[in-house]
Design an enzyme around this catalytic site. Structure first.
Site, mmCIF file in Angstrom:
data_model
loop_
_atom_site.group_PDB
_atom_site.id
_atom_site.type_symbol
_atom_site.label_atom_id
_atom_site.label_comp_id
_atom_site.label_asym_id
_atom_site.label_seq_id
_atom_site.Cartn_x
_atom_site.Cartn_y
_atom_site.Cartn_z
ATOM 1 N N ALA A 68 0.859 -1.189 0.000
ATOM 2 C CA ALA A 68 0.000 0.000 0.000
ATOM 3 C C ALA A 68 0.891 1.234 0.000
ATOM 4 C CB ALA A 68 -0.887 -0.014 1.232
ATOM 5 N N GLY A 111 -0.252 -5.131 0.476
ATOM 6 C CA GLY A 111 -1.422 -5.024 -0.393
ATOM 7 C C GLY A 111 -1.213 -5.682 -1.748
ATOM 8 N N GLU A 114 -1.872 -9.256 -1.228
ATOM 9 C CA GLU A 114 -3.322 -9.404 -1.034
ATOM 10 C C GLU A 114 -4.077 -9.272 -2.358
ATOM 11 O OE1 GLU A 114 -4.045 -7.853 3.498
ATOM 12 O OE2 GLU A 114 -3.315 -6.379 2.057
ATOM 13 N N GLU A 134 3.510 -6.053 6.989
ATOM 14 C CA GLU A 134 2.882 -4.941 7.711
ATOM 15 C C GLU A 134 3.342 -4.846 9.172
ATOM 16 O OE1 GLU A 134 -0.135 -6.068 4.485
ATOM 17 O OE2 GLU A 134 1.323 -7.101 5.756
#
Length: 260
Positions: A68, A111, A114, A134
C-alpha cells in the site's frame, strides 16, 4: 474506458482476454487510493463487456505491487481510516465475476500480495517474492492477508509470515500452493496469457458458475458448498453453451461457445 493515470487497460490484449497493468513504476506500483479506484472501475467495465472472458492483472518485471502507499496512511487516525473506507474498493474487486489471473514478477508485498491472492490464479516469474510485512511498520494485513494466506498455505506458515514479515520465494510459494506455476521472467506474462486463452475457450457461463462454486468452498461448510455447486451445475443446463458443448462432444467437433 475512462482515462486512467496509474493503470494501463487493454480490453482485447488477445481474443477474449483483457489486460490491466498497474503503472506506478517509480513507486514499485504501490497501491494508493487512486490506483485502487481506477482498478475497481476498470474491472467493473470489463466484467460487463461480453467480448471479455478472462482478465489478466500484472505489474512490471520489478514489482507486481510492493504494498500500500504508506505515505497516504502515516498520519491517519482509526476514525480517518474508517471514513476513507478503502476496503469497500477491495470488496468490489473481489466481486468480479470473470476469472482473474495475476501475473506476478518481483515484489508482491502487503497489499500487493493481497491483490494477487484476490485473483483466482497466480502465474509467477522466478523473481517473484510474496510477503505480508505490515508487522514491521506496526500494523497488520487489512485487505484479506490473514485470511487468504492462511487458507492458501496453512496456519503455521501464514502465522510465521504475518508475525515476522518474512518473504516467501516463488519456489516456496509454489510448494505451499499459493501460486499455479513459476516461469522464467521473460515468459511470465506470456504464460499468464496462455492460461487465460485456455480458459477463454471454455463456456463463459460455465466458467462464471464454476468460479463462484470454487470460491464458495472457502466461505462455507461442505454441505452448503455441495448444495451451491449442485445448483450452479443445474443452472448450466439453462445455457445454450451447454447444448452446444455436449452436441459438439457427441459430433466430435470443437464447440463454439457464445456465453449464452
Amino acid at each position: 474506458m475512462h482515462t486512467t493515470e496509474f493503470i494501463l487497460v487493454t480490453p482485447q490484449a488477445q481474443p477474449h482476454v483483457a489486460h490491466i497493468q498497474l503503472n506506478r513504476p517509480k513507486e514499485l506500483n504501490a497501491l494508493n487510493l487512486q490506483l485502487m479506484g481506477e482498478l475497481r472501475d476498470a474491472l467493473k467495465i470489463l466484467d460487463e463487456d461480453d467480448a471479455v472472458r478472462v482478465i489478466v492483472i500484472s505489474g512490471n518485471e520489478r514489482a507486481f505491487a510492493a504494498g500500500a502507499d504508506i505515505k497516504q496512511m502515516a498520519g491517519k487516525t482509526a476514525i480517518d481510516m474508517l471514513h476513507i473506507d478503502q476496503f469497500s474498493t477491495w470488496d468490489q474487486i473481489r466481486k468480479t465475476k470473470k476469472p482473474l489471473i495475476a501475473a506476478v514478477s518481483g515484489f508482491a508485498l502487503g497489499g500487493g500480495c493481497e491483490l494477487a491472492m484476490t485473483c483466482d490464479m497466480i502465474v509467477a516469474s522466478e523473481t517473484a517474492v510474496f510477503g505480508q510485512p505490515e508487522i514491521k511498520i506496526g500494523v497488520m494485513p487489512g485487505a484479506g492477508g490473514t485470511q487468504r494466506l492462511t487458507r492458501a498455505i496453512g496456519k503455521a506458515k501464514a502465522m510465521e509470515m504475518v508475525l515476522t514479515g518474512k518473504f516467501m520465494t516463488a519456489t516456496e510459494a509454489e510448494k505451499h500452493g499459493l501460486i499455479n506455476r513459476i516461469v522464467p521472467v521473460e515468459l511470465y506474462l506470456d504464460e499468464a496469457f496462455k492460461l487465460a486463452a485456455e480458459i477463454a475457450e471454455m463456456s463463459p457461463v460455465a466458467a462464471r458458475l464454476a468460479k463462484e462454486a470454487v470460491n464458495r468452498a472457502f466461505e462455507t461448510h461442505l454441505d452448503e458448498g455441495l448444495y451451491f455447486e449442485r445448483k450452479n451445475f443445474y443452472l448450466c443446463f439453462a445455457s445454450e453453451d451447454q447444448t452446444e458443448g455436449m452436441n459438439a462432444f457427441v459430433e466430435k467437433r470443437k464447440p463454439a461457445f457464445k456465453g449464452k
